[in-house]
Scaffold this motif. Structure first.
Motif, PDB file in Angstrom:
ATOM      1  N   GLU A  93       1.414  -3.802  11.195  1.00  0.00           N
ATOM      2  CA  GLU A  93       0.646  -2.547  11.153  1.00  0.00           C
ATOM      3  C   GLU A  93       1.395  -1.587  12.079  1.00  0.00           C
ATOM      4  O   GLU A  93       1.085  -1.467  13.261  1.00  0.00           O
TER       5      GLU A  93
ATOM      6  N   HIS B 275       0.874  -1.174   0.000  1.00  0.00           N
ATOM      7  CA  HIS B 275       0.000   0.000   0.000  1.00  0.00           C
ATOM      8  C   HIS B 275       0.914   1.227   0.000  1.00  0.00           C
ATOM      9  O   HIS B 275       1.792   1.353   0.858  1.00  0.00           O
TER      10      HIS B 275
ATOM     11  N   ARG C 148      -2.908   4.542  -1.278  1.00  0.00           N
ATOM     12  CA  ARG C 148      -3.072   3.118  -0.962  1.00  0.00           C
ATOM     13  C   ARG C 148      -3.128   2.290  -2.240  1.00  0.00           C
ATOM     14  O   ARG C 148      -2.528   1.231  -2.342  1.00  0.00           O
TER      15      ARG C 148
ATOM     16  N   GLU D  83       1.935   3.937   3.150  1.00  0.00           N
ATOM     17  CA  GLU D  83       2.378   3.378   4.433  1.00  0.00           C
ATOM     18  C   GLU D  83       3.902   3.440   4.421  1.00  0.00           C
ATOM     19  O   GLU D  83       4.537   2.800   3.589  1.00  0.00           O
TER      20      GLU D  83
ATOM     21  N   HIS E 176       3.409  -3.324   6.579  1.00  0.00           N
ATOM     22  CA  HIS E 176       2.292  -2.379   6.411  1.00  0.00           C
ATOM     23  C   HIS E 176       2.241  -1.441   7.606  1.00  0.00           C
ATOM     24  O   HIS E 176       2.767  -1.733   8.685  1.00  0.00           O
ATOM     25  N   SER E 177       1.522  -0.306   7.405  1.00  0.00           N
ATOM     26  CA  SER E 177       1.124   0.604   8.475  1.00  0.00           C
ATOM     27  C   SER E 177      -0.361   0.888   8.254  1.00  0.00           C
ATOM     28  O   SER E 177      -0.975   0.316   7.355  1.00  0.00           O
TER      29      SER E 177
HETATM   30 CA    CA Z   1      -1.865  -1.800   4.624  1.00  0.00          CA
END
Ligand code: CA
Length: 332
Positions: A211, A60, A102, A63, A146-147
Motif C-alpha cells: 500500500e 486496481h 479501481r 493506483e 497496490h496503493s
Molecule cells: Ca488496492
C-alpha cells in the motif's frame, strides 16, 4: 477452482530465453469489435537458471506507483541482468487502469475480489483465472503492487497476508525486509480471501502486496519505494545482482481487527482530527461528521476504538455509512 482451460492467451512466448514485450489477450466481443480482445501489456525477461517471479500492478486501476515502477522496469530490465525469469504486468486490470478507476468499467469487476477467477466469467474474472491457473502456476514468487487508490491514502508500506506455513512465513518476512518499505503491515484478518495475494500464498509463493501512498496520484518519495522495492525484491531472490539496501530496517506492524478501523455511520462531511503518522489511543477523537443539509445540527463526533499508529485515511471528505475513514496499525 474450475479445471476448464483459460480462453486468455499471451501473444508472446513466456518460456523461451530473451526479452519479449507483448499482450495478454482477453476475449471481449462488443458492438464495436465483434471478434475483439482486451490487450493487457506483458513483458518477460528470461536468462539462465533461477526463480521465476511475477510482478503485477494496476490490479486496481487508480493506483499508480506500481504501474509506473513496472513500466520503468519493463523498459530497463535486460536478459543479461537476469538469472531466472521475470514476468511483468504493469496494468493487470487494463480496462480499470485505462479509465483511472479501481474497478473495471466493462463489468464493474473488482479484480482483487474475484480470485481465483472464472474462465467462463466476465473479463475481470477471466484475468483473475489466467493469473491463477497460468502465471502463478509457473512462478514461485510475486508482488502485487497496490496503493490507496482514489479513496484512501497510506503511509507507504508493504501489506502482507500472514501465511499459515511457518517456513513460508519466514521466507515472506525476509522478502518484506528486503523490499525495504518503511513499514510492513501484517494483516491477520484480511478483508478478503479472493485477492491475488491470497491465491499466490495458497500456491506456495513468497508473496505480498503493498500500500504505497495513494490518493489517486504519486509523490517522489512513494514512487522511489516502488521503483527500488521491486529491484531489491528481485535481488533478494537472486534473480538480479544485488542493489543497495535501504538504510533503515522495515518497521513490522500488524492490523488486528475491527478496533483498528473507524467507519462512517452517517452521511455527511468528514473533518478529520488526525494526520497520517499520528499515534492515537482508544477514545481519542478521530474527527467529526458535519451535516451540511441540516446546518443547525451539531456534528457527530467519532472516536478511535483502539490504540495505534494512523496508517491510512480516507481522501474524499464526502462520506456515507460504511466508508472506511481511517485505520490504525500496531507494532508487532
Ligand atoms: Ca488496492
Amino acid at each position: 477452482m474450475t479445471t476448464k482451460p483459460s480462453p486468455v492467451r499471451a501473444d508472446i512466448d513466456l518460456e523461451a530465453p530473451g526479452k519479449r514485450v507483448g499482450h495478454v489477450r482477453v476475449p471481449h466481443s462488443t458492438h464495436e469489435s465483434a471478434y475483439g480482445w482486451i490487450a493487457v501489456p506483458i513483458a518477460v525477461v528470461k536468462n539462465g537458471e533461477g526463480l521465476s517471479v511475477l510482478l503485477t500492478a494496476g490490479n486496481h486501476g487508480d493506483e499508480y506507483e506500481g504501474q509506473i515502477a513496472l513500466l520503468k522496469l519493463m523498459r530497463e530490465l535486460q536478459p543479461s541482468q537476469v538469472s531466472g525469469r521475470v514476468i511483468i504486468i504493469p496494468r493487470l486490470n487494463l480496462p480499470a487502469a485505462a479509465a483511472g478507476r479501481r474497478t473495471s468499467p466493462i463489468d464493474d469487476g473488482n479484480l482483487n475480489r474475484v480470485f481465483p477467477g472464472d474462465p467462463e466469467g466476465t473479463p475481470t474474472e477471466q484475468i483473475a483465472h489466467y493469473v491463477t491457473s497460468v502465471l502463478l502456476a509457473q512462478t514461485q514468487a510475486s508482488i502485487d503492487i497496490h496503493s490507496g487508490g482514489s479513496s484512501l491514502e497510506y503511509l507507504p508500506c508493504a501489506f502482507a497476508r500472514v501465511p499459515e506455513d511457518a517456513g513460508l512465513r519466514a521466507r515472506q518476512r525476509a522478502a518484506l525486509q528486503a523490499f525495504g518499505a518503511p513499514m510492513a503491515i501484517m494483516v491477520e484478518k484480511p478483508q478478503t480471501n479472493r485477492s491475488l495475494s491470497a491465491v499466490a500464498i495458497a500456491a506456495g509463493h513468497v508473496s505480498f502486496a503493498t500500500e504505497i501512498g495513494g490518493a489517486g496520484s504519486t509523490r517522489p518519495a512513494t514512487q522511489a519505494i516502488a521503483d527500488m522495492g521491486v529491484r531489491r525484491f528481485l535481488a533478494h531472490l537472486g534473480v538480479i545482482a544485488s542493489v543497495p539496501p535501504v538504510a533503515a530496517p522495515t518497521r513490522l506492524m500488524r492490523v488486528v481487527g475491527a478496533e483498528h478501523y473507524v467507519y462512517g455511520r452517517v452521511r455527511g462531511l468528514f473533518e478529520p482530527d488526525f494526520t497520517l503518522g499520528d499515534v492515537v489511543k482508544r477514545g481519542d477523537r478521530a474527527g467529526w461528521i458535519h451535516f451540511p443539509e441540516e446546518p443547525e445540527r451539531a456534528p457527530r463526533e467519532l472516536c478511535f476504538e483502539g490504540d495505534g499508529l494512523v496508517v491510512c485515511r480516507r481522501v474524499p471528505s464526502l462520506v456515507a455509512p460504511g466508508d472506511c475513514l481511517v485505520h490504525l496499525a500496531s507494532d508487532m
